[in-house]
Design an enzyme around this catalytic site. Structure first.
Site, PDB file in Angstrom:
ATOM      1  CG  ASP A   1      -1.996  -1.096   1.198  1.00  0.00           C
ATOM      2  OD1 ASP A   1      -1.976  -1.914   0.255  1.00  0.00           O
ATOM      3  OD2 ASP A   1      -2.816  -1.154   2.137  1.00  0.00           O
TER       4      ASP A   1
ATOM      5  CE  LYS B   1      -3.939  -4.359   1.371  1.00  0.00           C
ATOM      6  NZ  LYS B   1      -4.653  -3.303   2.108  1.00  0.00           N
TER       7      LYS B   1
ATOM      8  CB  CYS C   1      -2.000  -2.962   5.284  1.00  0.00           C
ATOM      9  SG  CYS C   1      -3.717  -2.407   5.191  1.00  0.00           S
TER      10      CYS C   1
HETATM   11  C1  VGL Z   1      -4.719   0.589   5.693  1.00  0.00           C
HETATM   12  C2  VGL Z   1      -6.340   1.402   7.068  1.00  0.00           C
HETATM   13  C3  VGL Z   1      -7.275   1.298   6.075  1.00  0.00           C
HETATM   14  C4  VGL Z   1      -3.276   0.238   5.522  1.00  0.00           C
HETATM   15  C5  VGL Z   1      -5.644   0.464   4.684  1.00  0.00           C
HETATM   16  O1  VGL Z   1      -2.804   0.156   4.365  1.00  0.00           O
HETATM   17  O2  VGL Z   1      -2.594   0.029   6.550  1.00  0.00           O
HETATM   18  N1  VGL Z   1      -5.075   1.045   6.890  1.00  0.00           N
HETATM   19  N2  VGL Z   1      -6.916   0.823   4.877  1.00  0.00           N
END
Ligand code: VGL
Ligand code: ZN
Length: 199
Positions: free
Chosen positions: A10, A108, A153
């Site tokens: 991410d 995701k 994540c």
């Molecule tokens: C994430 C919160 C919501 C992350 C993704 O990548 O850690 N955290 N969506």
């Protein structure tokens, strides 16, 4: 022979300074990850990828604010500001990330009703993303995790990797955390207990 893969979690604009769910120093991981990519034959990226009306967004729940918790059919869920909406600039990879190195991009959180922190399973801990099968078929079983956010994540992905029988390492200086209510200490402890190597 163990196949090694770098899994980059991410590294998207919304998790970097100026983004909707910015992690402090999130952009600082980019040069570190780009350098690490040179040491791996196989690079996989994940991309948080939500519909605009995703159920993890506080905006979808009357009277709720970001960072509050609600109960979902699959258990407790933290609510977030709207972030990483499919096709929006915030969902793009950081422009300086060497994302062209990726052999696979796992998206995701694209189902409206379920959030997904882990690269392996959605937050119901049952719905697979397909990553386990991909890695097994390719003989990639020695996994190094980097990216954002350490305590969400990245940690959930590394923990699921151990549960699925993979070797898992997290390179901490290539990660940054959100650290809500002690989540950083809690998740690093869980990772150590599960046999994740914190480097
Ligand atoms: C994430 C919160 C919501 C992350 C993704 O990548 O850690 N955290 N969506
Ligand atoms: Zn998300």
């Amino acid at each position: 022979m163990a196949g090694k893969a770098l899994i980059v979690i991410d590294v998207q604009n919304d998790f970097c300074p100026g983004g909707a769910l910015a992690v402090d120093g999130g952009d600082e991981v980019v040069p570190v990850i780009n350098r690490l990519m040179g040491e791996f034959d196989h690079v996989i990226l994940t991309q948080d990828w939500h519909p605009a009306d995703h159920s993890s967004f506080a905006s979808q729940h009357a009277g709720k604010a970001p960072f509050e918790d609600i109960e979902m059919p699959y258990g407790p869920q933290r609510l977030w500001p709207d972030h990483c909406v499919q096709g929006s600039p915030g969902a793009d990879f950081h422009p300086e990330l060497y994302w062209t190195r990726a052999e696979l991009v796992i998206r995701k959180g694209f189902r409206k009703a379920i959030d997904s922190y882990s690269a392996f399973f959605e937050n119901d801990h049952e719905t697979p993303t397909g990553l386990t099968g991909y890695l097994r078929e390719r003989g990639l079983d020695d996994l190094t995790f980097v990216g954002l956010a350490t305590d969400f994540c990245v940690a959930y992905s590394a923990l699921d990797a151990r549960r699925q029988g993979f070797e898992a390492r997290v390179i901490m200086d290539a990660c940054r955390g959100i650290d809500l209510a002690g989540s950083m200490a809690a998740m690093t402890g869980k990772m150590e207990d599960a046999g994740v190597v914190l480097a």
